[in-house]
Scaffold this motif. Structure first.
Motif: not given
Lengths: 352, 191
Positions: B163-191
């Motif tokens: 709603q806040a970004t003006g995209v569909s629910f699926e698009a918002a969910k996809s963006r969030l999933r990608y962000a989390v996956a990438k952050l998690r992947e990047g963090l793996a090397e530091y954990v």
């Protein structure tokens, strides 16, 4: 999703990943705006409240629109109700019986209904007839113009059920409506009984009668026409009888004036006359020539009157014959005031 | 939080002239909104300007405020719009990323997670995990970063992010999933 790794994540797995990431994110330094900026923003918010205290809140129109609308609706409903009662008094029989608006809506009183059934002839006040007060004239004119003919017929129809006396008088009006002369004469009759009927208490069933709006069916109308014809014949007989009676009173000259027993007998005969005989007396005066035809006073005046002018004249004549000259003069003056255009019988004028 | 103390109730109180209600609202959301903006707008002065603009817009719009959605959704929608204006005028490259159609989850290949060799995190392995994730976040494509920040700082659900970004629910969910996956992947090397 093309990423197989991402696709393989189900919701629970994703939630777990999200939780880990969130923990890591929260461990980062939480940056905050500089205090100066905080102060500036808060000050701006306070300025906005102080500078526009009314603009910040709802305007009075928004706040009071609902109660104002409700009040206006109630006022409108009440106004329409009163207008409807004024125009159709028979719609509010309950109010009349309680005496809420007796002067305006009383449908039970014959006196109040009389102008409506009398038609415009009554309003024209031919020469030699007492003038009807302006307010009453106006009210009568409104009623007569507002009420359509079929409504009159229907109201008479309902009246005939509950008030046979009035129906007997009113019915010929409708039956002989084709003949304008007779109709106007008979409609004067309808006006005439007003004082007597007004003096009599209104019967309860009349007050509670419901308005009838249904058109008159043809068979019923036919039988009614027959009844009306019969009633008309009866009225004519009564009229002729009464005309004779009044003629004998009016025609009493100086010689007849000395004949005390005759008027006395007449007075004795007429004094206890019930209200139902009054229409006949009045109707004879209505059909008679204009000099003899004092119209019935309006209901409000009739209440205060001592009776029909003929009766009054008889009483005056009795006073004169009894030698009560002072009282005779007073009564004659009163009579003159009340009926300035009424032609006095020769018995009175000759000796005056 | 009772209804009386909800963001929406506070905003309505401020609408009727209660300045203290605004102070409370501001205290609740100042940190999250500030970080949401500063972590997307790399110029700090400009980020602070946007932050101030958002609150000023809120003060001006208070008169017309109606409870039609969550207050925080409304607040972060305003912030999103201000940032988009900024990106369009000053950082065209980032604004273009918002225009990428990724409703189906596809993202341009050059927007993927920065490799370890490209990330400053690689050169500073001793830094704390928090600092690492901030850097990873900076490396994320703007829409994914925004989705993650809306989730973390604004506390918005996927639906509210959409709603806040003006995209569909699926698009918002996809963006969030990608962000989390990438952050998690990047963090793996530091954990």
């Amino acid at each position: 999703m093309n990423d197989p790794k991402l696709n393989s994540l189900d919701d629970s797995e994703f939630d777990r990943e999200l939780a880990v990431t969130s923990r890591a994110y929260k461990s980062a330094d939480g940056e905050l705006p500089p205090p100066a900026m905080d102060d500036a923003i808060r000050a701006a918010a306070r300025r906005a409240v102080k500078s526009q205290p009314h603009a910040m809140g709802k305007s009075w129109i928004v706040r009071y629109s609902a109660p104002l609308s409700a009040a206006a609706l109630v006022m409108l409903t009440v106004s329409i109700g009163f207008i409807a009662l004024d125009e159709r008094p028979e719609l509010a029989p309950a109010l009349v019986s309680e005496g809420v608006r007796p002067g305006v809506t009383a449908p039970a009183s014959t006196a109040m209904r009389a102008p409506e059934t009398a038609g415009p002839e009554v309003m024209q006040s031919p020469r030699g007839l007492p003038a009807v007060p302006t307010a009453e004239k106006k009210a009568m004119r409104e009623r007569s113009t507002n009420a359509p003919q079929d409504r009159l017929v229907e109201s008479r129809k309902t009246d005939s059920v509950s008030r046979p006396n009035e129906a007997a008088v009113a019915a010929p009006v409708a039956a002989l409506a084709k003949d304008a002369n007779i109709a106007s004469a008979l409609e004067r009759q309808v006006v005439a009984p007003a004082p007597a009927a007004a003096a009599a208490p209104a019967p309860a069933p009349v007050v509670k009668e419901a308005p009838v709006f249904v058109a008159d069916p043809a068979p019923v109308a036919a039988t009614r026409r027959e009844k009306l014809a019969e009633n008309t014949a009866l009225s004519k007989q009564e009229m002729s009888q009464e005309r004779q009676a009044i003629g004998s009173i009016a025609g009493a000259g100086p010689a007849a004036g000395n004949d005390a027993p005759r008027p006395a007998q007449k007075t004795a005969a007429q004094a206890p006359a019930p209200a139902t005989t009054a229409p006949a007396v009045a109707s004879s005066s209505a059909v008679a020539p204009p000099t003899y035809a004092p119209p019935a006073p309006p209901a409000s005046m009739a209440d205060k009157a001592d009776g029909p002018p003929e009766k009054w004249l008889k009483r005056i004549l009795e006073l004169k014959q009894a030698g009560k000259t002072r009282e005779f003069d007073e009564e004659l003056v009163k009579f003159r005031k009340r009926y300035p255009d009424y032609a006095l019988p020769a018995a009175l004028t000759a000796q005056k | 939080m009772t209804d009386e103390n909800s963001d929406e109730a506070l905003m309505l109180r401020y609408q009727t002239g209660d300045a203290a209600a605004f102070d409370e609202l501001y205290a609740r959301h100042r940190g999250g909104l500030y970080r949401f903006i500063t972590r997307q707008c790399r110029v700090r002065e400009r980020a602070e300007e946007i932050f101030q603009d958002v609150w000023m817009s809120l003060i001006q719009a208070a008169e017309r405020y109606r409870v039609e959605a969550q207050f925080r959704t409304w607040l972060y929608t305003m912030a999103h719009n201000k940032l988009m204006d900024y990106f369009r005028s000053n950082a065209r490259a980032e604004a273009v990323l918002y225009e990428v159609k990724d409703d189906d989850g596809e993202v341009a290949t050059n927007d993927g997670v920065a490799s370890r060799t490209q990330e400053p995190l690689v050169q500073a392995e001793s830094r704390q995990q928090g600092e690492a994730i901030i850097r990873l976040l900076t490396a994320l494509p703007a829409p994914q970063r925004e989705a993650f920040l809306l989730y973390e700082e604004g506390g918005l659900s996927v639906d509210e992010i959409a709603q806040a970004t003006g995209v569909s629910f699926e698009a918002a969910k996809s963006r969030l999933r990608y962000a989390v996956a990438k952050l998690r992947e990047g963090l793996a090397e530091y954990v």
